[in-house]
Structure formats: structure tokens, C-alpha cells
Scaffold this active site. Structure first.
Site, PDB file in Angstrom:
ATOM      1  N   THR A 158       0.799  -1.223   0.000  1.00 15.63           N
ATOM      2  CA  THR A 158       0.000   0.000   0.000  1.00 15.63           C
ATOM      3  C   THR A 158       0.837   1.282   0.000  1.00 15.63           C
ATOM      4  O   THR A 158       0.286   2.380  -0.087  1.00 15.63           O
ATOM      5  CB  THR A 158      -0.960  -0.014   1.204  1.00 15.63           C
ATOM      6  OG1 THR A 158      -0.245  -0.452   2.357  1.00 15.63           O
ATOM      7  CG2 THR A 158      -2.120  -0.966   0.952  1.00 15.63           C
ATOM      8  N   GLU A 159       2.141   1.118   0.117  1.00 13.92           N
ATOM      9  CA  GLU A 159       3.086   2.232  -0.070  1.00 13.92           C
ATOM     10  C   GLU A 159       4.417   1.636  -0.456  1.00 13.92           C
ATOM     11  O   GLU A 159       4.949   0.786   0.253  1.00 13.92           O
ATOM     12  CB  GLU A 159       3.374   2.992   1.242  1.00 13.92           C
ATOM     13  CG  GLU A 159       2.442   4.082   1.605  1.00 13.92           C
ATOM     14  CD  GLU A 159       2.935   4.876   2.835  1.00 13.92           C
ATOM     15  OE1 GLU A 159       4.129   4.812   3.180  1.00 13.92           O
ATOM     16  OE2 GLU A 159       2.090   5.553   3.436  1.00 13.92           O
ATOM     17  N   THR A 160       4.965   2.098  -1.560  1.00 13.39           N
ATOM     18  CA  THR A 160       6.381   1.864  -1.820  1.00 13.39           C
ATOM     19  C   THR A 160       6.830   2.905  -2.830  1.00 13.39           C
ATOM     20  O   THR A 160       6.039   3.384  -3.645  1.00 13.39           O
ATOM     21  CB  THR A 160       6.670   0.421  -2.314  1.00 13.39           C
ATOM     22  OG1 THR A 160       8.097   0.221  -2.316  1.00 13.39           O
ATOM     23  CG2 THR A 160       6.120   0.160  -3.709  1.00 13.39           C
TER      24      THR A 160
END
Ligand SMILES: *[C@@H]1O[C@H](CO)[C@@H](O)[C@H](O)[C@H]1NC(C)=O
Ligand SMILES: *[C@@H]1O[C@H](CO)[C@@H](O)[C@H](O)[C@H]1NC(C)=O
Length: 422
Positions: free
Chosen positions: A348-350
Site C-alpha cells: 500500500t506504499e512503496t
């Protein structure tokens, strides 16, 4: 008190076992960026931009020493005073602040109630610090964001992207400003990941997503107010639930020691049942860091799919071209801990910063960012919708911090600034 102490132990444990303590630093400053303690007699007063009016709340307060060992725990009245823009913009260089002390707001000289008017940078000089559990539940969702889901048309072909509706001066973007942002990026991404419900962002993003054909990954940042958040979400999307890809509950709260695993899961359970009553049948998840999920895979087991934030930049042994393999091997490690190993896992975040200080082999830069993003995209070529890239625009509302390599504002892909910040 119990939960805060548990959190302290958890952080120490993660720091020791994970081998990438930097990972934990990343979002802490977001929660305290605008805090500056001020003196008062028998109450703890904290300047905090997340409040628009002066607010008094009883909080469990844990006094810790220089090594973050709890000395004393009490319940005290904490007075939150809205921060001024001046405080918001004040740039104090913060160095050598441990993850826990970045969460610590007020500072005390001793165990007595003589609160200092010290800024976070002077905490090391004081004999003890005070950690308020209020830090655990930021009510404003000025954190990072990103998401991954399938676009309405071509399923799985596009990555998601995280998006925050704040201007560099901390103000909320207007509906027109959100529209202008979407106009620049909407075609490149399927899902837009938001983090909270403040700033009328559900409604403004809904209008833009509807116009440009995106889906929304919505977030509830303050897990102590899920009922209000669900109402805001339902109103914001006008009960047009098809546009909602996912609703997340909390972002990195267990990682940050801001909530226990049980608190996170119960808040998600409650949110899910409220959303079901409101007519939303899609996924409801807890988002936490890979480090926290590895330690507590039940966060994923209880989520409708497994949602992890995973940042190769915070691993000093990972250069830009290894970013993709870092993320896929992290996903594999997590998969091996899940009770259902076939469960969907979404990163969900990178991403990768284009400016800031180096972290060993993890070097910021535009070329490096481009290399890292390609590496990640290649690794997820067959399932792009399982990755939310961080982030759409530079986050000028955040503060540069030594703990996050002075890079926190510069994760915008391609170095892109929002038109509102130009
Ligand atoms: C959350 O809901 C699941 C499914 O109903 C249940 O098994 C679990 O015990 C709940 N957990 C918490 C912490 O409320
Ligand atoms: C994406 O697909 C790759 C290749 O099949 C797989 O190794 C990886 O685990 C998948 N990632 C996610 C987040 O599902």
C-alpha cells in the site's frame, strides 16, 4: 498505560529483530511535526495542528528516561492547543531523535510537573521525557498515502498512487485544487489512496475520481473516531460505493506504537460492520509496515486482504536497482506467516525519494528514483494493481527530519510538485 508500555516494548523488539530500524522512522514525524510543548501548571499542554480548537482530554501519560525506559505512568489532562501557521512552518533541524522521542511531545525536567518549553530538539538535555498516548491517535490524517487497486476499466493494469490533499503551508486543498492534481495524474493510475477524512477530502476526491475514472482507497486515520469517519465517508461518496476500492483503518499504528494489535483489529472490525450497514461490501483492512506485520501477522489475517507499507529506501543495504526484489522478498516473507498463504497481499506504499541524504546504498536522486520505480514495476508487472506507489506529489507540508534522511518531502514521483505548491 498498558498499551503504551506494550508499545514501548514492541518498538524495542522490532528495532532489535528487524534489522532495519530505519523503517520504523518513516512516518513518526508526520504525527508530531507541528508539536511544541508549552508550560502550564498541572496540565500538560501540547501545541498540535491537528486540533482546530483548544481541546482537553484525559490521557495516559508515560514518563520515560533517556533510554525510553518507563519511569512513571499517570493519567493527566492533556490540553491540545491549535498550532499556528508560524509553528507549522518553523523548521527546526532535528537530529539524533530516537523513534520514541519523535513521538514524545511534552518534555519534563524531572518527574515533577515542571514542564519545559523545550522543542523536540532539546529533549536529550532533559532528564526525562513524557510520552503521551494521545500521540497514538492523530486525528488529522496528514500522513503519507498511496494505494493499489484495479481501475474501473482495465483490471490490474495500473498501479495505485498515494495522494494527500494538503498544500505546502498545511492548508486543505480546495475541490478545484484536488481536481487540478487529479487532472495531472489520473490517467496513470487506477486507485488513488487517501489517508483520512479531514479537509473534506472524501468528497473532493470523490468528485475528481468520478470525473477522471479512478477508484478510491479511503483511509480512517483516527481509529478512535470510526463512527464519525464512516459517516463522513458515506456522505463523501454519496453512497456510490462502487467507486471505493478499499477502506483502511489506521496507518502504521502498531509500528509506531500508537495502537496495540487488538486496538487496531477491533477498530477495523467495528468499521467493517458500520460500513456494511451503510452499504459498502468491499475490502476493509489495517495498513501497517512490513516489520509490524511480520511480528503480528494477525493484522493481515483479520484484514480482508493483507496491506503492507514497504520501503526499500529504509534498508541501507538496498540500492535502487534492488528495490523491486526487496519488495517481493518482503511480500514472500509475509506470505509465509499468514494463516491463509493464498491471501491477496497489496503493497500500500512503496517508492523512492529523489532528494535527501543517503542511507547506505539507498541513495536518493531523480535517476535513482527512476531506477527504483522501474525495478518495482518490473517485479510487479503481472499484478500492478497490488502496488500503490508513494507518492503522487512532493509533500511540502511535511518536515525534513534527520531520522528520515531529510527526504520526507521529496518522494513525489518524477520530482513532481502539485500545481497548488508551484
Ligand atoms: C474481529 O472480528 C473477527 C471476526 O468476527 C473475530 O474473530 C475477532 O475476534 C475480532 N477481533 C477483535 C480484536 O475484535
Ligand atoms: C505479484 O506477482 C508476483 C509474480 O507472480 C508475485 O511474486 C508477487 O507475490 C505478487 N505480489 C503481490 C503483492 O501479490
Amino acid at each position: 498505560m498498558r498499551s503504551t508500555l506494550l508499545s514501548l516494548s514492541l518498538l524495542s523488539l522490532l528495532g532489535l529483530s528487524a534489522g532495519q530500524p530505519r523503517h520504523q522512522h518513516q512516518h513518526l514525524h508526520r504525527h508530531r511535526a507541528n508539536r511544541a510543548p508549552i508550560a502550564k501548571r498541572d496540565k500538560v499542554t501540547v501545541t498540535d495542528s491537528k486540533y482546530s480548537t483548544t481541546t482537553e482530554v484525559p490521557e495516559v501519560v508515560v514518563y520515560v528516561d533517556q533510554n525510553n525506559n518507563p519511569i512513571r505512568t499517570t493519567t493527566e489532562t492533556v490540553v491540545y492547543v491549535p498550532a499556528t501557521v508560524e509553528i507549522y512552518e518553523a523548521s527546526t533541524p532535528t537530529t539524533e531523535i530516537s523513534p520514541l522521542s519523535t513521538k514524545a511531545a511534552p518534555v519534563v525536567e524531572s518527574e515533577s510537573s515542571s514542564y519545559q518549553t523545550a522543542s523536540p530538539t532539546t529533549q536529550q538535555a532533559s532528564s526525562s521525557q513524557l510520552v503521551s498516548s494521545a500521540d497514538s491517535y492523530p486525528t488529522s490524517s496528514k500522513s503519507a498515502s498511496s494505494s493499489a487497486a484495479s481501475p474501473s476499466s482495465s483490471s490490474g493494469a495500473l498501479h495505485g498512487v498515494s495522494y494527500s490533499p494538503y498544500k505546502g503551508n498545511g492548508e486543505c486543498k480546495t475541490a478545484d485544487e484536488v481536481d487540478a492534481d487529479f487532472a495531472l495524474i489520473a490517467n496513470d493510475y487506477g486507485v488513488m489512496r487517501l489517508y483520512g477524512v479531514d479537509c473534506d477530502q472524501v468528497a473532493t476526491a470523490y468528485a475528481a475520481a468520478k470525473k477522471y475514472g479512478n477508484k478510491l482507497f479511503l483511509g480512517i486515520y483516527d481509529i478512535t473516531a470510526v463512527e464519525d469517519a464512516v459517516s463522513t465517508i458515506a456522505a463523501g461518496v454519496q453512497n456510490d460505493w462502487d467507486i471505493v476500492d478499499t477502506v483502511s483503518v489506521g496507518n502504521e499504528l502498531v509500528n509506531d506504537g500508537a495502537a496495540t494489535v487488538d486496538q487496531s483489529i477491533s477498530a477495523m472490525n467495528q468499521t467493517r460492520s458500520l460500513l456494511r450497514s451503510a452499504g459498502y461490501e468491499g475490502p476493509v483492512v489495517v495498513v501497517d509496515t512490513a516489520v509490524a506485520i511480520l511480528a503480528h501477522p494477525e493484522l493481515c489475517d483479520e484484514s480482508d486482504y493483507c496491506a503492507i507499507n514497504c520501503h526499500p529506501f529504509f534498508d541501507a543495504n538496498t540500492g535502487p536497482d534492488a528495490a523491486g526484489s526487496f519488495v517481493t522478498s518482503t511480500v514472500s516473507s509475509i506470505r509465509s506467516k499468514l494463516s491463509d498463504s493464498s491471501k491477496r497481499i497489496v503493497v500500500t506504499e512503496t517508492g523512492w525519494p529523489w532528494q535527501g541524504e543517503s542511507n547506505g546504498e539507498a541513495v536518493p536522486g531523480l535517476d535513482q528514483q527512476s531506477t527504483a520505480l522501474s525495478s518495482i514495476k518490473t517485479a510487479f508487472a503481472s499484478n500492478a494493481s497490488n502496488v500503490i506507489l508513494f507518492t503522487a506529489f512532493n509533500d511540502m507540508w511535511k518536515k525534513a527530519e534527520a531520522a528520515t534522511f531529510m527526504a520526507e518531502q521529496y518522494w513525489g514521483m518524477g520530482g513532481q510538485y502539485s500545481p497548488s505548491d508551484e
